[in-house]
Scaffold this active site. Sequence first.
Site, mmCIF file in Angstrom:
data_model
loop_
_atom_site.group_PDB
_atom_site.id
_atom_site.type_symbol
_atom_site.label_atom_id
_atom_site.label_comp_id
_atom_site.label_asym_id
_atom_site.label_seq_id
_atom_site.Cartn_x
_atom_site.Cartn_y
_atom_site.Cartn_z
ATOM 1 N N CYS A 7 0.855 -1.209 0.000
ATOM 2 C CA CYS A 7 0.000 0.000 0.000
ATOM 3 C C CYS A 7 0.884 1.250 0.000
ATOM 4 C CB CYS A 7 -0.951 -0.004 1.185
ATOM 5 S SG CYS A 7 -2.342 -1.149 0.997
ATOM 6 N N GLY A 92 5.123 -19.406 2.029
ATOM 7 C CA GLY A 92 6.163 -18.375 2.080
ATOM 8 C C GLY A 92 5.669 -16.977 1.793
ATOM 9 N N THR A 94 5.111 -13.418 2.460
ATOM 10 C CA THR A 94 5.708 -12.499 3.432
ATOM 11 C C THR A 94 5.018 -11.138 3.452
ATOM 12 O OG1 THR A 94 7.363 -11.794 1.813
ATOM 13 C CG2 THR A 94 7.985 -13.585 3.312
ATOM 14 N N HIS A 97 -0.539 -8.628 1.157
ATOM 15 C CA HIS A 97 -1.314 -7.844 0.180
ATOM 16 C C HIS A 97 -1.221 -8.664 -1.107
ATOM 17 C CE1 HIS A 97 -2.430 -3.671 -1.628
ATOM 18 N NE2 HIS A 97 -2.478 -4.567 -2.614
ATOM 19 N N HIS A 99 -0.613 -10.472 -4.373
ATOM 20 C CA HIS A 99 0.294 -10.124 -5.465
ATOM 21 C C HIS A 99 0.662 -11.375 -6.223
ATOM 22 C CE1 HIS A 99 2.724 -10.998 -1.879
ATOM 23 N NE2 HIS A 99 3.615 -11.503 -2.721
ATOM 24 N N HIS A 101 3.699 -12.992 -8.642
ATOM 25 C CA HIS A 101 5.064 -12.933 -9.149
ATOM 26 C C HIS A 101 5.044 -13.347 -10.618
ATOM 27 C CE1 HIS A 101 7.039 -13.070 -5.043
ATOM 28 N NE2 HIS A 101 5.839 -13.555 -4.741
#
Length: 113
Positions: A7, A92, A94, A97, A99, A101
């Site tokens: 954010c 995993g 971390t 929020h 997302h 990859h």
Amino acid sequence: MSDCIFCKIINGEIPADKLYEDDRVIAFRDIHPQAPVHFLVVPKKHIPATTEITPENSGEVAYVFEIIAKLAKQEHLDGGFRVVNNCGENAGQTVPHLHFHVLAGKVMGETIV
Ligand code: DGP
């Protein structure tokens, strides 16, 4: 979410190496790249994880994939790429929020983990 690092990137409080931004999505290069090409595509709406996707917010996720298709062309990922979402501790995750990859630039083979 005031304490969410993504954010803060969305709000411009933390810099990022951006590839794309509009009113619903931002894409920027991962600070710890795990492939020659590694960027994150992030809905601006604060959805904490895949487990929090609902009929009300799933349009943001569909739109993320529209942008991934656009960025694959923009970044010339012609040899292919992998899209990864980590959900929860065992995977995993971390940053809480949602997302995705996008990994490319090398042959990753058929195994995922
Ligand atoms: P995950 O483990 O799936 O939650 O992935 C979080 C990713 O976010 C991780 O690969 C590193 C990246 N990351 C964390 N903080 C920052 C940051 O401040 N800037 C950028 N560009 N990436 C970050």
